[in-house]
Design an enzyme around this catalytic site. Structure first.
Site, short mmCIF file in Angstrom:
data_model
loop_
_atom_site.label_atom_id
_atom_site.label_comp_id
_atom_site.label_asym_id
_atom_site.label_seq_id
_atom_site.Cartn_x
_atom_site.Cartn_y
_atom_site.Cartn_z
N GLY A 25 -1.48 5.23 5.27
CA GLY A 25 -1.76 5.68 3.91
C GLY A 25 -1.63 4.50 2.96
O GLY A 25 -0.58 3.83 2.93
N ALA A 26 -2.67 4.20 2.21
CA ALA A 26 -2.72 2.96 1.43
C ALA A 26 -1.51 2.78 0.52
O ALA A 26 -0.86 1.72 0.52
CB ALA A 26 -4.01 2.93 0.60
N ASN A 36 -10.18 0.78 -2.92
CA ASN A 36 -10.13 1.49 -1.64
C ASN A 36 -11.26 2.51 -1.51
O ASN A 36 -11.03 3.72 -1.33
CB ASN A 36 -8.78 2.19 -1.47
CG ASN A 36 -7.73 1.27 -0.85
OD1 ASN A 36 -8.04 0.38 -0.07
ND2 ASN A 36 -6.48 1.48 -1.22
N ARG A 72 -13.77 4.81 0.06
CA ARG A 72 -13.89 5.48 1.36
C ARG A 72 -15.10 6.41 1.31
O ARG A 72 -15.00 7.56 0.88
CB ARG A 72 -12.62 6.28 1.67
CG ARG A 72 -11.37 5.43 1.78
CD ARG A 72 -11.38 4.54 3.01
NE ARG A 72 -10.12 3.84 3.17
CZ ARG A 72 -9.86 2.63 2.68
NH1 ARG A 72 -10.79 2.00 1.97
NH2 ARG A 72 -8.69 2.05 2.89
N GLY A 116 -9.99 -15.34 1.37
CA GLY A 116 -9.09 -15.62 0.27
C GLY A 116 -9.26 -14.66 -0.87
O GLY A 116 -9.71 -13.52 -0.69
N GLY A 126 -4.71 -2.58 6.75
CA GLY A 126 -3.41 -2.61 6.09
C GLY A 126 -3.09 -3.92 5.42
O GLY A 126 -2.17 -4.00 4.60
N ALA A 127 -3.86 -4.98 5.73
CA ALA A 127 -3.57 -6.28 5.13
C ALA A 127 -3.83 -6.27 3.63
O ALA A 127 -3.11 -6.92 2.86
CB ALA A 127 -4.41 -7.36 5.81
N GLY A 128 -4.86 -5.53 3.20
CA GLY A 128 -5.13 -5.44 1.77
C GLY A 128 -4.01 -4.77 1.01
O GLY A 128 -3.69 -5.17 -0.12
N ASP A 129 -3.41 -3.74 1.60
CA ASP A 129 -2.28 -3.07 0.96
C ASP A 129 -1.10 -4.02 0.83
O ASP A 129 -0.40 -4.04 -0.19
CB ASP A 129 -1.87 -1.83 1.76
CG ASP A 129 -3.00 -0.84 1.94
OD1 ASP A 129 -3.82 -0.70 1.02
OD2 ASP A 129 -3.07 -0.21 3.02
#
Length: 306
Positions: free
Chosen positions: A38-39, A177, A179, A240, A264-267
């Protein structure tokens, strides 16, 4: 003695992720690893790992998955006191199907089972609860995303309330985000809704693919012209990020780190950047903190940092 450190509140859906233990079609997978997803919940855990006092406002089912999620928040130092327990609706989940790329990295494909979940019943009443309202009255920052208004009309109303009734000194952070599956059949409405929230936030995060899909451009300068109100605007991709603080612009490269999977890296990046803002770091310093925390999410098939 009251804690004087800034409080960040994350508002949105928590889910259980069942991640295939091995790469391959789901029909061939015999074992799955359970984890939190979950973001906004991923961002909350990463914020806590960065030393920020963090709470989550949300809803889960009165079931084993819901109890697992709230226990995971507590284990990672996140306050779960404003997570409501729904006696009837279940906790949402998704299954992550893995495939291995030629370069050895892993791609994840999500299969969602969230319709009718407890989080879909988020509403203005969720925010008005005694615990949630007290946390929001104390918060220095609230973080949410474009997923929440797609869940249901009541969740949309809750996010609208959050934006409309915020205190003048409260920072509101919004991660696009996008979707498409959640907006299927109402894509134009979805683009209008998330564009409106992005334009009213104090801090916004866009990935280049999401920005292209929603706004028709991924160029940071064009996006800044489209969204002049947010003080901070951040555009990211795998190489980047470009960020704005008012008229100031900064660019930074992603850190050279092993990549197992990118979900999940963006969160985590958003959490690091927000932690920098709350700590009073420069624009360049906030970007650097975002990249450092993002590398921790890239190192596993879980959606959140450890």
């Amino acid at each position: 003695m009251p804690d004087s450190t800034p409080l960040a509140v994350c508002f949105g859906e928590g889910m259980v992720a069942l991640v295939a233990a091995t790469a391959g079609p789901l029909e061939d997978c015999r074992a799955f690893h359970r984890s939190l997803a979950g973001a906004e919940w991923n961002t909350a855990i990463a914020l806590a790992s960065a030393g920020i006092r963090t709470s989550v406002v949300s809803r889960v089912g009165d079931d084993g998955f819901g109890r697992f999620l709230t226990a995971e928040l507590r284990a990672h130092g996140v306050d779960d006191s404003a997570v409501e327990i729904d006696a009837d609706a279940p906790t949402g989940l998704y299954v992550k199907e893995l495939s291995t790329r030629a370069d050895g990295a892993v791609d994840g494909t999500m299969h969602y089972y969230r319709a009718g979940s407890a989080a879909a019943a988020l509403s203005p009443q969720t925010l008005a609860g005694p615990v949630a309202s007290a946390l929001l009255a104390e918060a220095a920052l609230v973080h949410t995303s474009g997923i929440t208004p797609a869940l249901s009309s009541s969740a949309l109303a809750a996010q609208e309330t959050l934006f409309a009734e915020r205190r003048p000194d409260l920072l509101v952070s919004f991660d696009l985000n996008w979707r498409p599956a959640l907006w299927r059949g109402r894509e134009a409405e979805g683009r209008r809704i998330v564009s409106d929230f992005a334009g009213r936030a104090d801090i916004v995060f866009f990935t280049r693919p999401d920005a292209e899909a929603v706004f028709g451009t991924a160029d940071p300068q064009e996006l800044r012209a489209l969204f002049p109100r947010p003080r901070h605007l951040v555009v990211t991709d795998s190489d980047g990020a470009v960020a704005f603080d008012g008229a100031e612009r900064a660019e930074s490269d992603a850190l050279d780190a092993p990549v197992v999977e990118t979900i999940g890296a963006g969160d985590a990046f958003a959490a690091g950047f927000l932690a920098g803002v709350l700590a009073g770091l420069s624009l360049t310093g906030s970007l650097a903190r975002g990249h450092r925390i993002a590398t921790r999410a890239l190192a596993s098939t879980r959606d959140h940092v450890d």
